[in-house]
Design a protein around this motif. Structure first.
Motif, mmCIF file in Angstrom:
data_model
loop_
_atom_site.group_PDB
_atom_site.id
_atom_site.type_symbol
_atom_site.label_atom_id
_atom_site.label_comp_id
_atom_site.label_asym_id
_atom_site.label_seq_id
_atom_site.Cartn_x
_atom_site.Cartn_y
_atom_site.Cartn_z
ATOM 1 N N ILE A 333 37.110 1.621 10.422
ATOM 2 C CA ILE A 333 36.124 0.608 10.040
ATOM 3 C C ILE A 333 36.794 -0.560 9.296
ATOM 4 C CG2 ILE A 333 35.459 1.724 7.859
ATOM 5 C CD1 ILE A 333 33.034 -0.119 10.227
ATOM 6 N N GLY A 410 40.231 3.015 0.928
ATOM 7 C CA GLY A 410 40.343 4.257 1.688
ATOM 8 C C GLY A 410 40.300 5.512 0.847
ATOM 9 N N GLU A 411 40.746 5.407 -0.398
ATOM 10 C CA GLU A 411 40.811 6.573 -1.276
ATOM 11 C C GLU A 411 41.014 6.053 -2.685
ATOM 12 O OE1 GLU A 411 44.579 8.574 -0.972
ATOM 13 O OE2 GLU A 411 45.311 7.012 0.326
ATOM 14 N N PRO A 412 40.863 6.923 -3.670
ATOM 15 C CA PRO A 412 41.095 6.454 -5.039
ATOM 16 C C PRO A 412 42.542 6.003 -5.199
ATOM 17 C CG PRO A 412 40.015 8.623 -5.010
ATOM 18 C CD PRO A 412 40.424 8.320 -3.602
ATOM 19 N N ASP A 434 40.200 -2.922 -6.010
ATOM 20 C CA ASP A 434 40.053 -1.569 -5.480
ATOM 21 C C ASP A 434 38.662 -1.523 -4.856
ATOM 22 O OD1 ASP A 434 39.666 1.118 -5.045
ATOM 23 O OD2 ASP A 434 39.731 1.703 -7.150
ATOM 24 N N THR A 435 38.611 -1.490 -3.533
ATOM 25 C CA THR A 435 37.319 -1.659 -2.845
ATOM 26 C C THR A 435 36.795 -0.326 -2.355
ATOM 27 O OG1 THR A 435 38.398 -2.029 -0.714
ATOM 28 C CG2 THR A 435 38.003 -3.968 -2.081
ATOM 29 N N TRP A 436 35.612 0.044 -2.808
ATOM 30 C CA TRP A 436 35.001 1.294 -2.324
ATOM 31 C C TRP A 436 33.956 0.980 -1.254
ATOM 32 C CZ3 TRP A 436 29.950 2.747 -1.862
ATOM 33 C CH2 TRP A 436 29.769 4.045 -1.341
ATOM 34 N N TRP A 437 34.059 1.678 -0.158
ATOM 35 C CA TRP A 437 33.048 1.582 0.900
ATOM 36 C C TRP A 437 33.334 2.641 1.941
ATOM 37 C CZ3 TRP A 437 34.133 -1.059 5.854
ATOM 38 C CH2 TRP A 437 35.454 -1.510 5.961
ATOM 39 N N GLN A 438 32.558 2.652 3.027
ATOM 40 C CA GLN A 438 32.644 3.718 4.035
ATOM 41 C C GLN A 438 32.318 3.163 5.419
ATOM 42 O OE1 GLN A 438 29.170 5.910 2.395
ATOM 43 N NE2 GLN A 438 30.671 7.446 1.752
ATOM 44 N N THR A 439 32.643 3.938 6.442
ATOM 45 C CA THR A 439 32.227 3.571 7.805
ATOM 46 C C THR A 439 30.719 3.309 7.803
ATOM 47 O OG1 THR A 439 33.936 5.049 8.643
ATOM 48 C CG2 THR A 439 32.254 4.359 10.218
ATOM 49 N N ASP A 526 29.898 10.744 -1.907
ATOM 50 C CA ASP A 526 30.940 10.627 -2.936
ATOM 51 C C ASP A 526 30.345 10.866 -4.320
ATOM 52 O OD1 ASP A 526 33.485 9.913 -1.754
ATOM 53 O OD2 ASP A 526 32.530 8.071 -1.089
ATOM 54 N N ILE A 538 35.112 5.876 -8.502
ATOM 55 C CA ILE A 538 34.800 6.892 -7.500
ATOM 56 C C ILE A 538 35.663 8.116 -7.787
ATOM 57 C CG2 ILE A 538 34.665 7.374 -5.002
ATOM 58 C CD1 ILE A 538 32.968 4.909 -6.091
ATOM 59 N N ARG A 541 34.992 13.026 -2.724
ATOM 60 C CA ARG A 541 33.903 13.528 -1.889
ATOM 61 C C ARG A 541 33.243 14.752 -2.532
ATOM 62 N NH1 ARG A 541 32.352 10.369 2.406
ATOM 63 N NH2 ARG A 541 31.226 12.224 3.013
ATOM 64 N N ASN A 547 40.363 13.601 2.675
ATOM 65 C CA ASN A 547 40.850 12.257 2.934
ATOM 66 C C ASN A 547 42.385 12.295 2.936
ATOM 67 O OD1 ASN A 547 41.431 9.513 2.731
ATOM 68 N ND2 ASN A 547 39.476 9.132 1.722
ATOM 69 N N ARG A 552 39.613 10.043 7.096
ATOM 70 C CA ARG A 552 38.623 11.088 6.840
ATOM 71 C C ARG A 552 38.727 12.188 7.866
ATOM 72 N NH1 ARG A 552 32.914 8.156 6.059
ATOM 73 N NH2 ARG A 552 32.055 10.142 6.715
HETATM 74 C C1 6R9 Z 1 36.536 2.114 4.214
HETATM 75 C C2 6R9 Z 1 36.807 3.555 4.466
HETATM 76 C C3 6R9 Z 1 35.153 6.529 3.419
HETATM 77 C C4 6R9 Z 1 35.494 7.459 2.268
HETATM 78 C C5 6R9 Z 1 34.587 7.308 1.095
HETATM 79 C C6 6R9 Z 1 35.477 7.724 -0.051
HETATM 80 C C7 6R9 Z 1 36.832 7.214 0.355
HETATM 81 C C8 6R9 Z 1 37.107 4.699 0.420
HETATM 82 C C9 6R9 Z 1 37.659 4.273 -1.637
HETATM 83 C C10 6R9 Z 1 37.428 5.660 -1.520
HETATM 84 C C11 6R9 Z 1 37.894 5.955 -3.744
HETATM 85 C C12 6R9 Z 1 38.032 3.763 -2.927
HETATM 86 N N1 6R9 Z 1 37.099 5.880 -0.215
HETATM 87 N N2 6R9 Z 1 37.449 3.713 -0.428
HETATM 88 N N3 6R9 Z 1 37.548 6.489 -2.564
HETATM 89 N N4 6R9 Z 1 38.124 4.648 -3.959
HETATM 90 N N5 6R9 Z 1 38.296 2.470 -3.143
HETATM 91 O O1 6R9 Z 1 37.763 4.103 3.982
HETATM 92 O O2 6R9 Z 1 35.901 4.201 5.261
HETATM 93 O O3 6R9 Z 1 37.128 5.967 6.607
HETATM 94 O O4 6R9 Z 1 34.612 5.964 6.363
HETATM 95 O O5 6R9 Z 1 36.107 6.591 4.455
HETATM 96 O O6 6R9 Z 1 36.805 7.140 1.781
HETATM 97 O O7 6R9 Z 1 35.500 9.110 -0.153
HETATM 98 O O8 6R9 Z 1 33.428 8.086 1.229
HETATM 99 P P1 6R9 Z 1 35.936 5.707 5.755
#
Ligand code: 6R9
Length: 682
Positions: A333, A410-412, A434-439, A526, A538, A541, A547, A552
């Motif tokens: 994503i 993608g991860e912490p 540090d950007t948190w988000w998901q698919t 999360d 964050i 999970r 991760n 994932r």
């Molecule tokens: C964009 C992406 C999503 C999962 C998400 C979380 C982990 C993503 C993070 C993070 C800590 C961050 N995650 N960003 N954890 N800090 N900045 O990675 O999408 O492949 O769907 O994964 O990744 O656990 O729920 P996706």
């Protein structure tokens, strides 16, 4: 390869920039403190700071906020009539209904009209120093040719095309060509095995696949066409495979296969864009959940595009003329939203990175930053941790003065990696976001920027919700936690335009997974901590998803493969902390009584099976053969116990009273110690 389109495009759609311009003029005249920051915000009375704008975007005026942004940022064929029609508790999410638009026109034509020779893509090929630049005009022409080719081969509006390609301009043109003719795309990461690909092709009901003869990454060649051949053997619906040439190597072509560039060269460079409804499907993207079956998240046209545009512009402070370097693969994503859609809808220049962080040496990223003069660099913590170990000299020998913002996803990101990124890579000059988000969320939801100018950034924290995002923490009883300095399950309290709409062919799974755990809220899966100051961090999970290097993977998916081995009775897979990868994969395996395989042979066999059936990154780092697994009396595997053993937290095993046979724990502890001893002596 990669068609060069030198001719001037004479094509431009009449519905391009008019709405955009007139809106700007009106807002510009009104004048407002925040107008310079976000022109469309000028119309909101009483909003004088960015944090007030965030508050407004989640208040009762949220629809006015999104309406203004949608009118301003997107080019519409016909305007929308309602802003939102959502009921989160039922999984009903609809934005900008009544509106019609074409995503490829928004990403291409309108920029071709104003600046045709601006570079849209810089393809950073695996071979360093051999980058290829593609202008907006060239990308539009390439897209139109692919669009016409697909149409000629019977692809229609509403069909779904699977794209199995490395990150390259033709992959981007293929995604945009689907959008142009109203087909959905389903990009499958080119590291996935034939079996994983075939499952995704079948689930997406694709009859057309686009691929390349071979992939090249880190100096290694992969036989992508051969993988597709194997995959489509079990996909009877596939009638066409388009094959582009990344290398010179000839591949066997069957009656089903089409030489892509050859056929594109005879196609017209004009391709009529389809007028799509806001809520038509733009793409499916498969991701792992807590069951064995990956889910195809559905994203739609207008809301997704708008959210990608806005987050790209404001989280990274992207400005016209900047070179944006997101090094994610387009199969994830992050590649969709920040290598392709976000930068292109904003008329930006985006880098497509085909290589690895350490090829040909650990200076690759920073040599590229110097050569391409990258302004925003967006990468994964796992790569930062890896590079940190190679030492500062690989960074400092290159000129990084072009960098303005550094992003992580993608991860912490642990504090050590964050500090190194900030001070060594960014010379303490560039904010680290540090950007948190998901698919599922479509775009960035929590990040330190945008914020009021000079607002603090705390290492290793995503911190602040983006416009339109209202995070909440839930306690174990399902109640909203209102205090600060607490942790809970992270939910989002109201819909936003970028969120996924469904799981392909399984809306019930969508509502069950995301909408029902906390009715009325979107459940992210999360956990998060909210600091005294109200910043979010964050924590990881809460479900059985791990991760690995930012990828994932559901533990159940790996267990399914392990359990298929004839010697295996049952298994339990868990994640454990790993220095570089963030998390590694640890498999506990119980053998059938009849099994007489050697342990080392079996480990190899199981690892091969996982690589072959899923992908290399999912391969277990450790396999521990055990007599039995710790189970409750009702038969549930107590993964918590397994995790604690592997993390060596033997004092914190917790309540073992529900275990069917507590003696099993000692067996597992002993077996784990034995495994470590063996590995150390090797
Ligand atoms: C964009 C992406 C999503 C999962 C998400 C979380 C982990 C993503 C993070 C993070 C800590 C961050 N995650 N960003 N954890 N800090 N900045 O990675 O999408 O492949 O769907 O994964 O990744 O656990 O729920 P996706």
């Amino acid at each position: 390869m990669w068609l060069r389109c030198g001719r001037t495009s004479n094509y431009f759609t009449s519905f391009s920039c008019r709405v955009f311009r007139s809106r700007l003029d009106v807002l510009g005249r009104r004048g407002c403190k925040t107008a310079a920051f976000m022109p469309e915000a000028a119309g909101f009375e009483g909003v004088s700071s960015r944090s007030e704008l965030q508050e407004l975007s989640v208040s009762r005026s949220s629809s006015s906020f999104w309406a203004a942004v949608a009118r301003h940022r997107l080019s519409w064929i016909s305007p929308f009539t309602t802003v939102q029609d959502c009921d989160l508790s039922r999984g009903r999410i609809k934005w900008f209904e009544g509106g019609k638009l074409n995503v490829s026109v928004n990403c291409l034509d309108r920029h071709v009209h104003t600046c045709p020779d601006r570079v849209a893509l810089i393809w950073e090929r695996d071979e360093p120093g051999s980058e290829v630049r593609v202008t907006y005009r060239q990308l539009l022409e390439m897209t139109c040719r692919v669009g016409n080719l697909l149409r000629r081969h019977g692809v229609k509006r509403g069909d779904c095309v699977t794209i199995y390609m490395p990150t390259c301009p033709l992959a981007v043109a293929s995604m945009l060509a689907c959008a142009r003719i109203g087909a959905a795309h389903n990009v499958v990461f080119a590291g996935f095995s034939a079996e994983a690909l075939s499952e995704r092709i079948r689930d997406a009901q694709s009859s057309v696949v686009i691929t390349v003869n071979q992939g090249v990454r880190g100096g290694k060649v992969t036989e992508l066409k051969r993988t597709v051949d194997e995959a489509v053997q079990s996909c009877p619906a596939v009638r066409r495979v388009f094959v582009a040439m990344r290398t010179e190597a000839a591949v066997v072509m069957t009656a089903r296969d089409v030489a892509m560039e050859e056929e594109m060269s005879t196609e017209d460079t004009v391709c009529e864009p389809a007028a799509m409804d806001s809520e038509d499907i733009l793409f499916l993207l498969y991701t792992s959940g807590s069951t064995g079956k990956p889910k195809g998240l559905v994203h739609t046209q207008a809301g997704y595009l708008l959210y990608a545009a806005l987050t790209h512009r404001y989280v990274f402070d992207y400005h016209d003329g900047d070179v944006f370097g997101c090094v994610a693969d387009i199969g994830w994503i992050t590649g969709h939203s920040y290598s392709v859609y976000g930068p292109l809808v904003n008329g930006g220049t985006t880098v497509l990175f085909e290589s690895t962080p350490i090829y040909p040496d650990p200076g690759r990223y920073w040599e590229m930053v110097q050569r391409l003069k990258i302004n925003q660099f967006y990468g994964a913590p796992t790569a930062i941790r890896l590079l940190l170990k190679y030492g500062d000299q690989w960074v400092t020998k290159y000129d990084r003065s072009s960098l303005k913002t550094l992003g992580s996803v993608g991860e912490p990101i642990n504090t050590e990696a964050w500090e190194w990124y900030y001070s060594v890579v960014g010379d303490r000059r560039c904010p680290v976001v540090d950007t948190w988000w998901q698919t599922e969320t479509g775009g960035i939801c929590i990040a330190p920027r945008p914020s009021d100018p000079d607002a603090e950034i705390v290492p290793g924290m995503a911190m602040r919700p983006f416009f339109g995002i209202k995070p909440v923490l839930m306690d174990t009883e399902g109640k909203v936690v209102t205090s600060n300095n607490t942790s809970g399950a992270l939910c989002i309290a109201q819909p936003w335009p970028g969120m996924a709409r469904s799981i392909h062919n399984n809306h019930q799974r969508f509502t069950e997974t995301y909408c029902q755990p906390y009715p009325g809220y979107f459940y992210t899966g999360d956990g998060a901590y909210r600091s005294k100051e109200g910043y979010y961090q964050i924590t990881g999970r809460l479900d059985d998803v791990i991760n690995v290097s930012g990828h994932r993977i559901g533990t159940a998916e790996i267990e399914d493969v392990v359990n298929q081995c004839s010697a295996v009775a049952e298994s339990a897979v868990i994640g454990f902390s790993h220095d570089i990868k963030g998390q590694g994969v640890y498999a506990f395996v119980v053998l059938k009584k009849s099994a007489d395989a050697q342990e080392s042979d079996l480990s190899r066999q199981l690892k091969d099976a996982v690589s072959k059936k899923i992908a290399k990154y999912a391969c277990p780092d450790h396999i521990q053969i055990v007599k039995r697994l710790p189970k409750t009396r009702s038969g549930k595997i107590m993964r918590r116990v397994l995790r604690k053993v592997v993390e060596r937290e033997l004092d914190g095993l917790g309540d073992l009273s529900t275990l069917d046979d507590p003696a099993v724990v000692q067996e597992i502890i002993d077996g784990h110690a034995e495994l470590l001893r063996k590995q150390q002596s090797q």
